[in-house]
Design a protein around this motif. Structure first.
Motif, PDB file in Angstrom:
ATOM      1  N   TYR A 205      -0.218   9.423  -6.234  1.00  0.00           N
ATOM      2  CA  TYR A 205       0.567  10.372  -5.442  1.00  0.00           C
ATOM      3  C   TYR A 205       2.022   9.920  -5.544  1.00  0.00           C
ATOM      4  O   TYR A 205       2.545   9.197  -4.700  1.00  0.00           O
TER       5      TYR A 205
ATOM      6  N   MET B 271       4.927  11.238  -5.478  1.00  0.00           N
ATOM      7  CA  MET B 271       5.910  11.661  -4.484  1.00  0.00           C
ATOM      8  C   MET B 271       6.031  10.607  -3.371  1.00  0.00           C
ATOM      9  O   MET B 271       7.129  10.218  -2.979  1.00  0.00           O
TER      10      MET B 271
ATOM     11  N   SER C 105       7.810   7.468  -4.552  1.00  0.00           N
ATOM     12  CA  SER C 105       9.267   7.624  -4.642  1.00  0.00           C
ATOM     13  C   SER C 105       9.908   7.624  -3.262  1.00  0.00           C
ATOM     14  O   SER C 105      10.892   6.936  -3.023  1.00  0.00           O
ATOM     15  N   VAL C 106       9.347   8.437  -2.366  1.00  0.00           N
ATOM     16  CA  VAL C 106       9.978   8.571  -1.052  1.00  0.00           C
ATOM     17  C   VAL C 106       9.944   7.248  -0.285  1.00  0.00           C
ATOM     18  O   VAL C 106      10.961   6.806   0.249  1.00  0.00           O
TER      19      VAL C 106
ATOM     20  N   MET D  23       6.734  11.997   5.597  1.00  0.00           N
ATOM     21  CA  MET D  23       5.962  11.760   4.383  1.00  0.00           C
ATOM     22  C   MET D  23       4.511  11.418   4.696  1.00  0.00           C
ATOM     23  O   MET D  23       3.584  11.937   4.066  1.00  0.00           O
TER      24      MET D  23
END
Ligand code: SF4
Lengths: 252, 487
Positions: free
Chosen positions: B242, B244, B247-248, B304
């Protein structure tokens, strides 16, 4: 789906565009700035330095040993020792890491990295590295991982960490090299195809750092094989690492 | 009297510690049945060895201390592990360091040295095969060797052989103890280890630390916890592909550690804590900036995590993967975050609170987890949010009051003939530092216990009956320290 998009939009673009001129917070302790005229020889700094990086008459700091802890600066009453936030602390020659009064930022930048044509030609556009933690404390390791995150995004320069030494163009060593890791390190080196480079990353790898006196180390590897690049720090900041490697492979 | 009872952060005169016969002490340990936090030897002259035992009573915040002398000729005793499993790793360590053998120990293997003598547990059968990984791993991480006994994709058993990171820290600490060394015991728990070390030294030197300095220390400890947890939420996201999330959380962690850089000149807080207080005060301008940043971090993490938890493909990877039952966790003596994720109530911030933490009077949240990756993921989320709110609260306090010096420069000599103990809850769990001095007031023994020391075996149990390919995910959810174990 929409939540995911929202999270993405909130994040915006995170990467540092101009990595070579990326600003650094003023509190960062980087290249030392020494002043012999202010030194009154009290030796307080020698007593607090954990690694023996400091020398007096004339004042010098060996960045290959220095943990950049700042203890010497804190204890100095006469302002003979200070640290700038200059972070490009990589060099191709071990001696260059020993900084004296005349070593300004400009001077250091000039002499630090000796560019070799063949390195530029072979690795200039792509360099795959195998990292070996040889008793590293996970400080340098975390910072090397950070090199590949969205902020620093080292991959855009063609520099990556790979899983197998067989895929690698060189090794990045962290840690003081324990006896128990000596064999694996050498094995890994031998498994890396030629031509290859070796990078020492952090005070522990370069000199043993705070572990210099340990009886559990075996640093023979460093006598047997040539070292191409020394990157100072404790731990090494991602900007120090990326700029060091870029300077070495691109000569800029 | 068989035990001397003490609180956290105290010193004891060595001569006040009862010395028993090993069989008596063994009976005592078994009948008391408390958690071991210290079980280590010390050279006691003329070939004899003194074994110190420290047990923790979490409910009453008591520490029980006792000891045994093994004369040069006494080279064995009946192991405690047969009765209380949690001793398994302590007895292995004691055996390796002093050669006194715990008889009938079920798993008496090398811990940090003599790797060549290590005999792996083997399974036989046509379908069974072994997978060997390490010491050098695929990613940029510390070294250790993992040996999986598998049937097809399924792991029957994982054996973890460590010791590659052994740098002789305990000996170095006796010879040349420094804050910088304490910071390098385990580079992802810089503040926690340095705090435990500093406290032990302050106890032995009778140094008082100002309230403001204590607050800054607690602030740094909570920021360290938040930063690593956020980083690990990212790493877990990465391992379930996952990206995303990876990165976040990666970018969000940067905000926390860059704030730490502003406070201390180092992203991991190196150079901040020292014996006597802290090296840097934090002015109101930095405080304002930090509060703003941490508020943003809170929002980013919250958004998130909630997005991820709504995603069924994420949940199917986290739930029921890498389960350690509460019963097993208790039996083998898991500590810290890994234990809390199994629903065990244990947190030395509360159980053995120091003055500063007590004064904050924080409510204790109990986490009801099932001991799987999901539980460890959600616990990290919960703890991150808690730590960020504690950090912000302390920043407000520092802004409005506690205007004091942050460093006490008294450098008294160490008390003679003493044993000092300090427990600090790092982000992984309890970090115990114990220092002994001799009759001249010089350090004679330094003992460190990182939570990873207890918890590695938990990881081994977690991967049983999981696919080999889920190992990285299980591993990240624990994120144990190699050098904290190997020292
Ligand atoms: S900053 Fe470097 S030279 Fe100064 S005391 Fe620390 S290790 Fe020694």
């Amino acid at each position: 789906m929409f939540d995911t998009l929202k999270s993405r939009i909130y994040q915006g673009n995170q990467f540092i565009k101009d990595i070579k001129n990326a600003p650094m917070r003023e509190q960062f302790r980087g290249l030392p700035k020494l002043c012999n005229a202010n030194c009154n020889n009290c030796k307080d700094c020698l007593n607090v330095c954990p690694t023996g990086a400091l020398k007096l008459n004339p004042l010098s700091i060996d960045m290959g040993k220095c943990t950049f802890c700042g203890a010497c600066k804190n204890v100095c009453k006469t302002g003979a020792i200070d640290f700038t936030n200059f972070y490009k602390l990589s060099t191709t020659k071990r001696e260059n890491l020993i900084v004296t009064e005349d070593m300004t930022q400009e001077e250091f930048s000039k002499i630090a990295i000796e560019v070799r044509k063949e390195i530029k030609r072979v690795f200039g556009k792509s360099l795959k590295l195998r990292q070996v933690s040889a008793a590293g404390c996970n400080g340098c390791e975390m910072e090397l991982n950070a090199c590949s995150n969205v902020n620093f995004d080292m991959g855009r320069f063609g520099i990556d960490f790979v899983a197998s030494p067989r895929h690698a163009d060189g090794l990045v060593i962290t840690g003081p090299i324990s006896k128990n890791m000596a064999y694996a390190l050498e094995d890994c080196y031998k498994s890396t195809p030629d031509p290859k480079i070796v990078v020492l990353c952090g005070a522990c790898a370069i000199s043993g750092g705070v572990f210099q006196q340990s009886s559990e180390l075996n640093r023979e590897f460093l006598e047997k094989y040539p070292i191409d690049l020394y990157i100072a720090g404790c731990p090494v900041h991602p900007l120090t690492f990326i700029n060091g490697i870029l300077g070495f492979i691109q000569g800029k | 009297m068989n035990w001397i009872k003490k609180k956290n952060n105290t010193k004891i005169n060595i001569n006040d510690i009862p010395t028993l016969k090993i069989n008596d002490l063994r009976e005592e340990i078994i009948s008391l049945n408390k958690r071991p936090i210290g079980f280590f030897g010390k050279d006691w002259g003329r070939g004899s060895t003194k074994l110190f035992v420290i047990l923790a009573d979490d409910e009453n915040a008591d520490l029980y201390v006792s000891s045994v002398i093994f004369e040069g000729s006494e080279k064995e005793y009946e192991s405690l592990t047969q009765v209380i499993l949690a001793f398994h790793i302590f007895e292995r360590e004691f055996y390796e360091q002093f050669g006194i053998k715990p008889l009938n120990h079920p798993w008496l293997k090398p811990l940090r040295k003599n790797q060549k003598d290590y005999k792996f547990f083997e399974m036989e059968g046509e379908e069974v095969h072994q997978v060997a990984v390490g010491p050098i791993h695929a990613g940029v991480i510390e070294p250790g060797h993992f040996r999986f006994m598998c049937n097809g994709e399924t792991v029957y058993h994982l054996e973890i052989m460590l010791g590659y990171q052994n740098r002789g820290v305990e000996e170095l600490m006796v010879k040349h103890p420094t804050n910088q060394m304490a910071e390098s015991i385990c580079g992802d728990s810089v503040i926690a280890h340095n705090l435990a070390y500093s406290k032990v030294m302050e106890i032995l030197k009778n140094i008082k630390v100002s309230k403001r300095a204590q607050l800054i220390r607690t602030l740094a400890l909570e920021m360290e916890r938040a930063a690593i947890h956020i980083g690990d939420l990212g790493a877990i996201s990465g391992d379930i592909a996952y990206l995303m999330g990876a990165s976040v959380f990666g970018a969000t962690r940067t905000l926390v550690i860059n704030t730490m850089l502003e406070f201390s000149g180092s992203r991991f807080g190196r150079g901040l804590v020292r014996v006597g207080g802290v090296n840097f005060d934090i002015d109101n301008e930095k405080i304002e900036r930090a509060i703003k940043t941490l508020t943003k971090v809170e929002k980013d993490v919250d958004r998130m995590v909630k997005t991820m938890l709504k995603n069924t493909s994420v949940m199917s990877r986290l739930e029921k993967t890498g389960v350690v039952s509460q019963e097993k966790a208790r039996e083998i003596g898991l500590v810290g975050m890994a234990a809390r994720a199994c629903g065990i109530v244990i947190d030395s911030r509360f159980d053995f609170a120091d003055e500063c933490f007590k004064n904050l009077a924080l409510p204790r949240k109990i986490f009801k987890g099932k001991g799987d990756v999901n539980a460890r993921f959600q616990l990290r989320y919960q703890e991150t949010m808690e730590s960020l709110s504690i950090a912000k609260r302390i920043l407000e306090m520092l802004k409005n009051g506690f205007k004091e010096e942050v460093l006490n420069l008294n450098n008294n000599s160490l008390c003679a003939d003493s044993l000092a103990i300090s427990i600090t809850e790092g982000w992984r769990g309890e970090i115990v530092h114990i220092a002994l001095t001799d009759m001249n007031g010089t350090l004679s023994r330094y003992k460190i216990k990182d939570p990873s020391f207890n918890n590695w075996y938990g990881l081994a149990l977690a991967v049983r009956n999981n696919g080999v390919s889920d190992f990285p995910l299980c591993n990240k959810s624990f994120n144990l320290s190699y050098c904290g174990n190997d020292l």
